[in-house]
Design a protein around this motif. Structure first.
Motif, mmCIF file in Angstrom:
data_model
loop_
_atom_site.group_PDB
_atom_site.id
_atom_site.type_symbol
_atom_site.label_atom_id
_atom_site.label_comp_id
_atom_site.label_asym_id
_atom_site.label_seq_id
_atom_site.Cartn_x
_atom_site.Cartn_y
_atom_site.Cartn_z
ATOM 1 N N THR A 164 0.817 -1.216 0.000
ATOM 2 C CA THR A 164 0.000 0.000 0.000
ATOM 3 C C THR A 164 0.852 1.268 0.000
ATOM 4 O O THR A 164 0.694 2.132 -0.858
ATOM 5 C CB THR A 164 -0.916 0.016 1.244
ATOM 6 O OG1 THR A 164 -1.743 -1.145 1.215
ATOM 7 C CG2 THR A 164 -1.764 1.268 1.285
ATOM 8 N N HIS A 165 1.748 1.374 0.964
ATOM 9 C CA HIS A 165 2.499 2.614 1.166
ATOM 10 C C HIS A 165 3.543 2.881 0.084
ATOM 11 O O HIS A 165 3.931 4.023 -0.137
ATOM 12 C CB HIS A 165 3.136 2.633 2.554
ATOM 13 C CG HIS A 165 2.124 2.778 3.648
ATOM 14 N ND1 HIS A 165 1.516 1.698 4.230
ATOM 15 C CD2 HIS A 165 1.599 3.868 4.236
ATOM 16 C CE1 HIS A 165 0.662 2.121 5.138
ATOM 17 N NE2 HIS A 165 0.689 3.440 5.167
ATOM 18 N N SER A 166 3.984 1.831 -0.597
ATOM 19 C CA SER A 166 5.006 2.022 -1.637
ATOM 20 C C SER A 166 4.462 2.795 -2.840
ATOM 21 O O SER A 166 5.235 3.237 -3.678
ATOM 22 C CB SER A 166 5.551 0.665 -2.102
ATOM 23 O OG SER A 166 4.538 -0.087 -2.747
ATOM 24 N N GLN A 167 3.166 2.976 -2.898
ATOM 25 C CA GLN A 167 2.575 3.654 -4.050
ATOM 26 C C GLN A 167 2.428 5.159 -3.842
ATOM 27 O O GLN A 167 1.869 5.856 -4.688
ATOM 28 C CB GLN A 167 1.226 3.010 -4.386
ATOM 29 C CG GLN A 167 1.368 1.543 -4.759
ATOM 30 C CD GLN A 167 2.423 1.308 -5.824
ATOM 31 O OE1 GLN A 167 2.257 1.703 -6.965
ATOM 32 N NE2 GLN A 167 3.545 0.694 -5.448
ATOM 33 N N ASP A 168 2.923 5.663 -2.715
ATOM 34 C CA ASP A 168 2.867 7.101 -2.434
ATOM 35 C C ASP A 168 4.263 7.574 -2.017
ATOM 36 O O ASP A 168 4.787 7.136 -0.998
ATOM 37 C CB ASP A 168 1.842 7.377 -1.332
ATOM 38 C CG ASP A 168 1.538 8.852 -1.169
ATOM 39 O OD1 ASP A 168 2.421 9.701 -1.441
ATOM 40 O OD2 ASP A 168 0.408 9.165 -0.748
ATOM 41 N N SER A 169 4.824 8.462 -2.805
ATOM 42 C CA SER A 169 6.217 8.896 -2.580
ATOM 43 C C SER A 169 6.429 9.548 -1.221
ATOM 44 O O SER A 169 7.553 9.551 -0.715
ATOM 45 C CB SER A 169 6.652 9.849 -3.689
ATOM 46 O OG SER A 169 5.849 11.010 -3.687
ATOM 47 N N LYS A 170 5.387 10.054 -0.596
ATOM 48 C CA LYS A 170 5.578 10.722 0.696
ATOM 49 C C LYS A 170 6.002 9.759 1.801
ATOM 50 O O LYS A 170 6.488 10.184 2.839
ATOM 51 C CB LYS A 170 4.315 11.476 1.116
ATOM 52 C CG LYS A 170 3.162 10.609 1.569
ATOM 53 C CD LYS A 170 1.964 11.457 1.948
ATOM 54 C CE LYS A 170 0.804 10.587 2.386
ATOM 55 N NZ LYS A 170 -0.390 11.386 2.647
ATOM 56 N N TYR A 171 5.854 8.453 1.568
ATOM 57 C CA TYR A 171 6.234 7.478 2.579
ATOM 58 C C TYR A 171 7.681 7.018 2.457
ATOM 59 O O TYR A 171 8.155 6.245 3.289
ATOM 60 C CB TYR A 171 5.283 6.276 2.553
ATOM 61 C CG TYR A 171 3.873 6.656 2.941
ATOM 62 C CD1 TYR A 171 3.583 7.136 4.212
ATOM 63 C CD2 TYR A 171 2.836 6.553 2.027
ATOM 64 C CE1 TYR A 171 2.295 7.497 4.564
ATOM 65 C CE2 TYR A 171 1.538 6.911 2.373
ATOM 66 C CZ TYR A 171 1.282 7.385 3.645
ATOM 67 O OH TYR A 171 0.004 7.750 3.995
ATOM 68 N N PHE A 172 8.385 7.473 1.441
ATOM 69 C CA PHE A 172 9.796 7.122 1.293
ATOM 70 C C PHE A 172 10.657 8.194 1.941
ATOM 71 O O PHE A 172 10.504 9.375 1.657
ATOM 72 C CB PHE A 172 10.170 6.990 -0.187
ATOM 73 C CG PHE A 172 9.663 5.732 -0.823
ATOM 74 C CD1 PHE A 172 10.392 4.553 -0.744
ATOM 75 C CD2 PHE A 172 8.457 5.724 -1.497
ATOM 76 C CE1 PHE A 172 9.920 3.387 -1.322
ATOM 77 C CE2 PHE A 172 7.976 4.565 -2.086
ATOM 78 C CZ PHE A 172 8.710 3.390 -1.991
#
Length: 113
Positions: free
Chosen positions: A48-56
């Motif tokens: 899920t989170h890998s699809q939103d750059s803000k989580y990197f």
């Protein structure tokens, strides 16, 4: 070969996952989990989170190496990359996680054949 998550049990009896790209290279690894169900939830969170750059979270080490963490919406680290020698390599690693994580199969190496 397609991308896959591998669940494994370490010598300290904790469950870990690693995301491997189609070429077999590990592109993301987890911290230890005391329960396999929590490890499996960690994999779902990566997908899920890998699809939103803000989580990197891009990082630079004290010896000028590069890495990244993937964080959950609560700020907890759910996956950590290897160390890279350049920003470009690190950024390519992030792209690889983005591209590979959502459709990666899960292989449970703790189950006996």
């Amino acid at each position: 070969m397609s991308a896959k998550f591998e669940i494994f049990l370490s010598k300290n009896n904790e469950f870990y996952f690693r995301l491997k790209a189609g070429n077999g290279q590990i592109i993301l690894g987890s911290e230890g989990y005391t329960a396999k169900a929590n490890c499996q939830n960690g994999i779902k969170s990566v997908k899920t989170h890998s699809q939103d750059s803000k989580y990197f979270e891009k990082k630079v080490t004290s010896n000028d190496k590069f890495s990244f963490n993937l964080k959950a919406s609560n700020g907890q680290v759910i996956g950590t990359s290897q160390t890279y020698t350049s920003e470009q390599s690190r950024d390519a690693g992030i792209v690889s996680v983005v591209n590979n994580a959502p459709d990666a199969t899960v292989v449970d190496l703790t189950v006996e054949a």
